[in-house]
Scaffold this motif. Structure first.
Motif, mmCIF file in Angstrom:
data_model
loop_
_atom_site.group_PDB
_atom_site.id
_atom_site.type_symbol
_atom_site.label_atom_id
_atom_site.label_comp_id
_atom_site.label_asym_id
_atom_site.label_seq_id
_atom_site.Cartn_x
_atom_site.Cartn_y
_atom_site.Cartn_z
ATOM 1 N N TRP A 168 -0.170 1.455 -6.694
ATOM 2 C CA TRP A 168 -0.326 2.907 -6.787
ATOM 3 C C TRP A 168 -1.003 3.461 -5.544
ATOM 4 N N GLY A 169 -0.622 4.673 -5.203
ATOM 5 C CA GLY A 169 -1.353 5.395 -4.178
ATOM 6 C C GLY A 169 -2.553 6.096 -4.776
ATOM 7 N N GLN A 170 -3.315 6.762 -3.914
ATOM 8 C CA GLN A 170 -4.560 7.392 -4.363
ATOM 9 C C GLN A 170 -4.323 8.790 -4.924
ATOM 10 N N THR A 199 -2.449 12.903 -4.399
ATOM 11 C CA THR A 199 -2.673 14.106 -3.596
ATOM 12 C C THR A 199 -2.655 15.316 -4.527
ATOM 13 N N VAL A 215 0.510 5.533 0.358
ATOM 14 C CA VAL A 215 -0.378 6.621 0.745
ATOM 15 C C VAL A 215 0.369 7.941 0.613
ATOM 16 N N GLN A 243 0.843 -1.194 0.000
ATOM 17 C CA GLN A 243 0.000 0.000 0.000
ATOM 18 C C GLN A 243 0.874 1.238 0.000
ATOM 19 N N SER A 294 0.951 11.268 -7.726
ATOM 20 C CA SER A 294 0.832 9.911 -7.195
ATOM 21 C C SER A 294 2.202 9.260 -7.152
#
Length: 119
Positions: free
Chosen positions: A109-111, A113, A5, A3, A95
């Motif tokens: 992948w992150g979500q 920002t 973030v 994960q 990302s």
């Protein structure tokens, strides 16, 4: 399960600076490449830069050379994107991922920002 973030995005005036963080779990740093990407409204995602397992940095966007850099904190399992001298054209969702190119399959992948540079 890997994960990622991201955090640290926000509003900034031209010429300002931001530091984005990519906190990674499920994958020890130093054993994988980590890339930073951005996607502006109406445009495709583009690679910004990438750091390999030896700490080598590759830039994929010429416009950020001399302004952006990347660093790692192995103790925190976090990768940082340091952005200086920001311009309105840097506005995008940023990302991080476990790949260096946006179309490489199999990456985590992150979500993302949001970074907004406004006058």
């Amino acid at each position: 399960q890997v994960q990622l973030v991201e955090s640290g995005g926000g509003l900034v005036q031209p010429g300002g600076s931001l530091r984005l963080s990519c906190a990674i779990s499920g994958l020890p740093l130093g054993f994988h490449t980590i890339g930073w990407f951005r996607q502006a409204p109406g445009k495709e995602r583009e690679g910004v830069l990438c750091i390999n397992t030896r700490g080598g940095i590759t830039y994929y966007t010429d416009s950020v050379k001399g302004r952006f850099t990347i660093s790692m904190d192995n103790a925190k399992n976090t990768v940082y994107l340091h952005m200086n001298s920001l311009k309105p054209e840097d506005t995008a969702v940023y990302s991080c991922a476990t790949v260096c190119r946006p179309n490489t399959p199999g990456g985590a992948w992150g979500q993302g920002t949001q970074v907004t540079v406004f006058s």
